[in-house]
Design a protein around this motif. Structure first.
Motif, PDB file in Angstrom:
ATOM      1  N   PHE A 191       0.858  -1.335  -0.230  1.00  0.00           N
ATOM      2  CA  PHE A 191       0.114  -0.126  -0.082  1.00  0.00           C
ATOM      3  C   PHE A 191       0.782   1.067  -0.167  1.00  0.00           C
ATOM      4  O   PHE A 191       2.025   1.281   0.549  1.00  0.00           O
ATOM      5  N   ILE A 192       0.365   2.203  -0.573  1.00  0.00           N
ATOM      6  CA  ILE A 192       1.233   3.430  -0.515  1.00  0.00           C
ATOM      7  C   ILE A 192       0.301   4.823  -0.289  1.00  0.00           C
ATOM      8  O   ILE A 192      -0.709   5.046  -0.520  1.00  0.00           O
ATOM      9  N   GLY A 193       1.089   5.576   0.557  1.00  0.00           N
ATOM     10  CA  GLY A 193       0.325   6.838   0.868  1.00  0.00           C
ATOM     11  C   GLY A 193       1.251   8.024   0.234  1.00  0.00           C
ATOM     12  O   GLY A 193       2.478   7.868   0.312  1.00  0.00           O
ATOM     13  N   VAL A 194       0.637   8.886  -0.277  1.00  0.00           N
ATOM     14  CA  VAL A 194       1.735   9.970  -1.196  1.00  0.00           C
ATOM     15  C   VAL A 194       1.032  11.302  -0.570  1.00  0.00           C
ATOM     16  O   VAL A 194      -0.018  11.477  -0.432  1.00  0.00           O
ATOM     17  N   GLY A 195       2.359  12.085  -0.406  1.00  0.00           N
ATOM     18  CA  GLY A 195       2.180  13.399  -0.095  1.00  0.00           C
ATOM     19  C   GLY A 195       2.576  14.335  -0.986  1.00  0.00           C
ATOM     20  O   GLY A 195       3.773  14.345  -1.459  1.00  0.00           O
ATOM     21  N   ILE A 196       1.806  15.212  -1.554  1.00  0.00           N
ATOM     22  CA  ILE A 196       2.199  16.245  -2.707  1.00  0.00           C
ATOM     23  C   ILE A 196       2.340  17.538  -1.980  1.00  0.00           C
ATOM     24  O   ILE A 196       1.529  18.358  -1.501  1.00  0.00           O
ATOM     25  N   GLY A 197       3.460  18.378  -2.124  1.00  0.00           N
ATOM     26  CA  GLY A 197       3.758  19.630  -1.687  1.00  0.00           C
ATOM     27  C   GLY A 197       4.399  19.556  -0.114  1.00  0.00           C
ATOM     28  O   GLY A 197       4.911  18.386   0.135  1.00  0.00           O
ATOM     29  N   GLY A 198       4.053  20.511   0.658  1.00  0.00           N
ATOM     30  CA  GLY A 198       4.714  20.723   1.896  1.00  0.00           C
ATOM     31  C   GLY A 198       6.402  20.897   1.851  1.00  0.00           C
ATOM     32  O   GLY A 198       6.665  21.333   0.711  1.00  0.00           O
ATOM     33  N   LEU A 206       2.553  13.932   5.543  1.00  0.00           N
ATOM     34  CA  LEU A 206       1.462  13.718   4.795  1.00  0.00           C
ATOM     35  C   LEU A 206       1.068  12.598   4.237  1.00  0.00           C
ATOM     36  O   LEU A 206       0.053  11.985   4.258  1.00  0.00           O
ATOM     37  N   ALA A 207       2.196  12.061   3.617  1.00  0.00           N
ATOM     38  CA  ALA A 207       2.455  10.665   3.031  1.00  0.00           C
ATOM     39  C   ALA A 207       1.862   9.853   4.091  1.00  0.00           C
ATOM     40  O   ALA A 207       0.971   8.681   3.597  1.00  0.00           O
ATOM     41  N   LYS A 208       2.375   9.630   4.978  1.00  0.00           N
ATOM     42  CA  LYS A 208       2.098   8.681   6.268  1.00  0.00           C
ATOM     43  C   LYS A 208       0.531   8.713   6.736  1.00  0.00           C
ATOM     44  O   LYS A 208      -0.059   7.991   6.870  1.00  0.00           O
ATOM     45  N   GLN A 209      -0.151  10.317   6.709  1.00  0.00           N
ATOM     46  CA  GLN A 209      -1.385  10.252   7.112  1.00  0.00           C
ATOM     47  C   GLN A 209      -2.185   9.510   6.201  1.00  0.00           C
ATOM     48  O   GLN A 209      -3.412   9.283   6.656  1.00  0.00           O
ATOM     49  N   GLN A 210      -1.869   9.412   4.937  1.00  0.00           N
ATOM     50  CA  GLN A 210      -2.682   8.864   3.868  1.00  0.00           C
ATOM     51  C   GLN A 210      -2.851   7.477   4.183  1.00  0.00           C
ATOM     52  O   GLN A 210      -4.002   6.730   3.987  1.00  0.00           O
ATOM     53  N   LEU A 251       0.387  -3.850  -6.208  1.00  0.00           N
ATOM     54  CA  LEU A 251      -0.483  -2.893  -5.403  1.00  0.00           C
ATOM     55  C   LEU A 251      -1.563  -3.123  -4.650  1.00  0.00           C
ATOM     56  O   LEU A 251      -2.307  -3.584  -5.780  1.00  0.00           O
ATOM     57  N   LEU A 252      -1.718  -3.221  -3.596  1.00  0.00           N
ATOM     58  CA  LEU A 252      -3.171  -3.330  -2.814  1.00  0.00           C
ATOM     59  C   LEU A 252      -3.934  -1.980  -2.606  1.00  0.00           C
ATOM     60  O   LEU A 252      -5.333  -2.154  -2.463  1.00  0.00           O
ATOM     61  N   GLY A 253      -3.108  -0.782  -2.761  1.00  0.00           N
ATOM     62  CA  GLY A 253      -3.898   0.312  -2.312  1.00  0.00           C
ATOM     63  C   GLY A 253      -2.909   1.587  -2.623  1.00  0.00           C
ATOM     64  O   GLY A 253      -1.786   1.432  -2.159  1.00  0.00           O
ATOM     65  N   CYS A 254      -3.677   2.756  -3.026  1.00  0.00           N
ATOM     66  CA  CYS A 254      -2.978   3.814  -3.124  1.00  0.00           C
ATOM     67  C   CYS A 254      -3.780   5.289  -2.541  1.00  0.00           C
ATOM     68  O   CYS A 254      -5.054   5.262  -3.008  1.00  0.00           O
ATOM     69  N   LYS A 255      -3.185   5.955  -1.695  1.00  0.00           N
ATOM     70  CA  LYS A 255      -4.053   7.097  -1.267  1.00  0.00           C
ATOM     71  C   LYS A 255      -3.112   8.277  -1.357  1.00  0.00           C
ATOM     72  O   LYS A 255      -1.731   8.302  -1.216  1.00  0.00           O
ATOM     73  N   VAL A 256      -3.739   9.425  -1.932  1.00  0.00           N
ATOM     74  CA  VAL A 256      -2.745  10.569  -2.071  1.00  0.00           C
ATOM     75  C   VAL A 256      -3.599  11.841  -1.693  1.00  0.00           C
ATOM     76  O   VAL A 256      -4.482  12.196  -1.603  1.00  0.00           O
ATOM     77  N   GLY A 257      -2.638  12.657  -0.757  1.00  0.00           N
ATOM     78  CA  GLY A 257      -3.096  13.802  -0.196  1.00  0.00           C
ATOM     79  C   GLY A 257      -2.294  15.181  -0.680  1.00  0.00           C
ATOM     80  O   GLY A 257      -1.039  14.887  -1.312  1.00  0.00           O
ATOM     81  N   VAL A 258      -2.669  16.346  -0.672  1.00  0.00           N
ATOM     82  CA  VAL A 258      -2.044  17.373  -1.184  1.00  0.00           C
ATOM     83  C   VAL A 258      -1.957  18.494  -0.226  1.00  0.00           C
ATOM     84  O   VAL A 258      -2.934  18.652   0.695  1.00  0.00           O
TER      85      VAL A 258
END
Length: 518
Positions: A191-198, A206-210, A251-258
């Motif tokens: 699974f991946i968490g993605v943080g754009i920016g900051g 932000l990535a881990k929060q996802q 990949l089992l999951g992908c979540k992206v925040g900005v």
């Protein structure tokens, strides 16, 4: 504060031993896409068994219980100082009970605190809010997947994908590259968490929060929802597969925040998480400390679906339609060079006899010192187990493999120095180790990452231990193995499954070079 501590302890135990329902559904969906007769199918079958065993035995799903990270929202007036003390006390108790592995190590001396406490451990993020209850969430993210986190600064040149600019398409390229570079070392399928920016720090946060989002939720930002769906589809076309064995599910999951950023900086931060996606949360009464509800769907509500049992006719028909990926061979320790040189990539081996654990501290030590036991013809297991001691002696509580590539600077020299015939780990090793296997006559055996209960069951007895001064995970445990199964992924003939999958996945990655989002 006793009830507060009990509630935090229950949260830790549940997080460590029982995957939540949304994660279980994702693993079940992945298993349904793989053929039972493939290496990936075998890995997913083992993973499924391990999840069930951990729940039944209330034992850690994976032996690496990571850096405990809490995110806590409290009503105004709650004493966060006292709550922090309660969390630390519960961490100590869970470690003593074998629900957490002692993972807090002094960065200067290498000394393990033994109780998961120390500067920076555990990680606790507090935030006040206007609700009338405490929201406490915990994630246990192991070192293997933590090491595959990656951060990009745009614009950038990416292997296989070319230039990634400061736009949505550049972000797309970064995320795909992050999936590619992880290969099987982060215990895929992941699974991946993605943080754009900051900035560099808040981007990773932000990535881990996802990763605290539910697997099957929908991103409220339309562009990011589209991006998440695209990454899931494209990522699973790279052919990396479970454990990096190749296959349909990477990949089992992908979540992206900005988040907003500085004009001069454009970071894309990716937090990679293994299939053993351990996170849970509770609502707590701020006056009593009692748990008022769990924040993620209960694991017990979602059964893990194992492959159906084959009839002899089914097996014969499948073998005729699709040749087996390897033979099944028993290895009794100590192992001869002749036996090892008969093995080929793809063979499934079952190990019987004594094996020895060895991680970073031991490998560094053995470069300049003798071993405490005769290692000629032996097996080294890259593993930092969870161990408990009672009146009868030591007991293996959890014992899956750790990521092997960390030992690449040492492994080839140690194989030749001590006559080691087999190395067990996960994720494969590099060219120096492959050359040593070929020269000396050795193999690398890939065990299933995260399957800590499955392998603990195969370790019937603790014959002894050396270097306890290194701490329990880094000590050299001498263990009696029975029916310990792994797959040959690097052999004594110069063949490496890992190098092959990486080459093929890079070629597939390059097919996604052209812009998709404009």
């Amino acid at each position: 504060m006793h009830q507060f501590e009990e509630s935090v302890y229950q949260l830790i135990v549940e997080t460590s031993t029982n995957l939540p329902g949304d994660v279980r559904r994702a693993v079940n969906s992945g298993r349904a896409l793989e053929n039972q007769g493939t290496r990936a199918g075998l890995a997913l079958s083992t993973i499924t068994q391990n999840i069930n065993m951990a729940e039944e035995q209330i034992s850690p799903i994976c032996q690496d219980t990571g850096m405990p990270t809490f995110v806590v929202h409290t009503p105004v007036g709650v004493n966060q100082i006292e709550l922090k003390k309660v969390i630390k006390s519960a961490i100590q108790r869970a470690t003593k009970d074998g629900k957490l592995r002692p993972n807090s190590v002094d960065s200067l001396t290498g000394e393990n605190s033994g109780d998961n406490l120390g500067p920076g451990t555990p990680v606790i993020h507090f935030e006040q809010w206007e609700e009338d209850y405490i929201d406490m969430r915990l994630i246990l993210k192991g070192g293997g997947c933590e090491n595959k986190n990656i951060q990009y600064s745009l614009p950038a040149e990416l292997e296989g994908l070319g230039r990634a600019g400061r736009d949505l398409d550049g972000i797309r390229k970064c995320i795909l590259h992050a999936v590619y570079q992880a290969q099987g070392q982060g215990c895929s399928a992941g699974f991946i968490g993605v943080g754009i920016g900051g900035d560099r720090t808040t981007g990773y946060e932000l990535a881990k929060q996802q990763l605290f989002r539910e697997v099957d939720d929908v991103n409220p930002i339309a562009e990011l929802d589209q991006l998440e769906r695209y990454i899931m589809e494209a990522g699973n076309q790279l052919g990396i597969g479970t454990m990096g064995f190749g296959g349909e599910v990477t990949l089992l999951g992908c979540k992206v925040g900005v988040a907003n950023r500085l004009p001069a900086s454009f970071f894309v931060s990716v937090a990679y998480n293994c299939w053993a996606f351990r996170r849970q949360g509770v609502k707590m009464d701020p006056s009593t400390g009692e748990i008022g509800g769990w924040l993620y769907p209960a694991g017990s509500e979602v059964a893990m679906e194992e492959f159906p049992q084959k009839t002899e006719a089914d097996a014969a028909g499948e073998a005729q339609a699709q040749p087996s990926e390897g033979r099944e061979i028993v290895l009794q320790t100590p192992i001869s060079e002749e036996k090892i040189r008969s093995l080929r990539v793809g063979d499934v081996v079952t190990i019987k006899g004594e094996i020895h654990t060895g991680r970073d501290a031991l490998h560094k030590y053995l470069m300049d010192h003798d071993a405490p036991v005769d290692l000629n013809g032996s097996v080294i297991y890259h593993c930092g187990p969870v161990m408990l001691k009672n009146d009868q002696g030591w007991r293996v509580m959890a014992a899956g493999p750790t990521t092997s590539i960390r030992e690449e600077p040492y492994q080839g020299d140690i194989i030749k120095k001590f006559g080691i015939r087999a190395v067990i780990g996960k994720g494969g090793m590099g060219p120096r180790t492959l050359a040593a296997l070929q020269e000396h006559g050795g193999v690398y055996l890939n065990a299933i990452g995260g399957a800590a209960q499955y392998y603990a069951k195969c370790l019937k007895k603790v014959n002894g231990v050396d270097f306890m001064e290194f701490g329990i995970p880094e000590a050299m445990w001498h263990l009696q193995a029975e029916d310990f199964q792994a797959i040959v992924t690097m052999d004594s003939h110069g063949n490496s499954l890992h190098a092959g999958v990486e080459k093929e996945s890079l070629e597939k990655l390059a097919t996604f070079k052209e812009a998709v989002f404009k």
